[in-house]
Design an enzyme around this catalytic site. Structure first.
Site, PDB file in Angstrom:
ATOM      1  N   GLU A  60       0.951  -1.292   0.100  1.00 47.50           N
ATOM      2  CA  GLU A  60       0.021  -0.015   0.099  1.00 47.50           C
ATOM      3  C   GLU A  60       1.007   1.327  -0.067  1.00 47.50           C
ATOM      4  O   GLU A  60       0.428   2.141  -0.689  1.00 47.50           O
ATOM      5  CB  GLU A  60      -0.940  -0.015   1.234  1.00 47.50           C
ATOM      6  CG  GLU A  60      -2.126  -0.982   1.113  1.00 47.50           C
ATOM      7  CD  GLU A  60      -1.790  -2.263   1.475  1.00 47.50           C
ATOM      8  OE1 GLU A  60      -2.651  -3.283   1.231  1.00 47.50           O
ATOM      9  OE2 GLU A  60      -0.571  -2.551   1.676  1.00 47.50           O
ATOM     10  N   HIS A 129      -9.352  -5.584  11.329  1.00 43.96           N
ATOM     11  CA  HIS A 129      -9.970  -5.276  10.088  1.00 43.96           C
ATOM     12  C   HIS A 129     -11.424  -4.914  10.219  1.00 43.96           C
ATOM     13  O   HIS A 129     -12.425  -4.683   9.549  1.00 43.96           O
ATOM     14  CB  HIS A 129     -10.084  -6.711   9.488  1.00 43.96           C
ATOM     15  CG  HIS A 129      -8.800  -7.366   8.982  1.00 43.96           C
ATOM     16  ND1 HIS A 129      -7.715  -7.809   9.919  1.00 43.96           N
ATOM     17  CD2 HIS A 129      -8.462  -7.565   7.498  1.00 43.96           C
ATOM     18  CE1 HIS A 129      -6.835  -8.306   8.827  1.00 43.96           C
ATOM     19  NE2 HIS A 129      -7.063  -7.977   7.772  1.00 43.96           N
TER      20      HIS A 129
END
Length: 326
Positions: A60, A129
């Site tokens: 990322e 998450h």
């Protein structure tokens, strides 16, 4: 009008803008060959090819940095994070480069870039998450933060975000990708920074955004059967935040409840509470109530998660509390 899912309108919005402007490209993990982790870019590789729909490595920080540089050099990237939890790896590029480049360059460089993907919880995915970072990104000058609650708003807001000359954080939800709604066949845009009153009311103002808007609307519908009229405001954008719509509603109803899927400390609800007491204190007939997740990481256990996540009954109870109804 035709019915489409949330994931379909995301692909439509990106594709419609990419057809107009060759400087727009999509990059992220699995966005091309796999049609997106949540199928939100289905068919785009076939139409636009691998130079404009780009599968990235699981890195990322790397593909966010490449995209910021591309935006500074005349392109308009759309960066998909498989989840905004993974954006933490790229947050240096977002906060220290994308958000600050226009100011630090004295206006020489715009960074027209959209960072998009799912936010907050999606069931049993564990604490790392299941985090809501809306208030984190909204805290940073230079970023716009958009959190739609339905397919219609998502399409219009994403098209506007792609055309914006500043960096936009566009937050979705895994649990909304299958939501369906009738969408106009003609092109439309929704301005960033304008809240929407989803339901008119006179007794209390209920403010929310994102997927938890479903709880807000359900609570309002349930309470209407008891003769309680709830005005429901969908912020749609948390930066810039439409204070005027909230303030005008509070001046009418004299009561405010804020519902948010986030930790309580430094939340969007906290900002709204401060601004309302600063600018509409004399209109309040009861203390402001906020409903958030507990100040703890999201549990994995289904039973514990059900207790951690805000419930419709909690929303209804807090609304009755500000009305002094037992």
């Amino acid at each position: 009008m035709k019915e489409y899912t949330f994931r379909e309108v995301i692909a439509q919005a990106m594709s419609e803008e990419m057809r107009k402007d060759e400087s727009i490209f999509l990059i992220g993990e699995e966005v091309a060959e796999y049609n997106g982790a949540y199928k939100a870019s289905k068919g785009m590789l076939d139409e636009f090819g691998p130079k404009r729909v780009i599968d990235s490595p699981i890195a990322e920080l790397g593909f966010a940095g490449i995209s910021v540089g591309a935006a500074m050099n005349g392109n308009r990237p759309i960066v998909e994070f498989m989840t905004f939890n993974f954006s933490m790896v790229a947050i240096d590029q977002i906060i220290n480069n994308a958000a600050k480049m226009f100011q630090m360059s004295g206006g020489q460089w715009n960074v027209p870039i959209v960072f998009r993907g799912p936010t907050a919880s999606a069931g049993q995915l564990g604490a790392t998450h299941s985090q809501a970072f809306e208030s984190w990104y909204a805290n940073c000058p230079g970023l716009k933060v958009v959190v739609p609650s339905n397919p219609y708003d998502a399409k219009g807001l994403l098209k506007t975000a792609i055309q914006d000359n500043d960096p936009v954080i566009f937050m979705e939800s895994e649990q909304m990708y299958g939501d369906k709604m009738e969408i106009p066949e003609e092109e439309y845009y929704i301005p960033i920074g304008k809240a929407d009153i989803k339901r008119e009311g006179k007794d209390v103002t209920l403010v929310s955004f994102g997927k938890i808007m479903k709880l807000a609307l359900q609570a309002a519908e349930d309470l209407a059967k008891e003769g309680i009229s709830v005005e429901v405001i969908d912020l749609r954008t948390v930066r810039p935040l439409d204070y005027d719509t909230v303030l005008n509603s509070v001046k009418k109803t004299n009561r405010l409840v804020v519902l948010e899927e986030a930790w309580p400390f430094g939340s969007v609800a906290t900002e709204i509470t401060y601004m309302v007491q600063q600018k509409a204190f004399d209109y309040l007939d009861a203390p402001i109530k906020r409903i958030t997740t507990p100040d703890a990481p999201a549990p994995y256990s289904a039973a514990l998660f059900a207790e951690w996540f805000p419930k419709v009954e909690k929303v209804k109870t807090e609304i009755k509390n500000v009305l002094y109804i037992k």
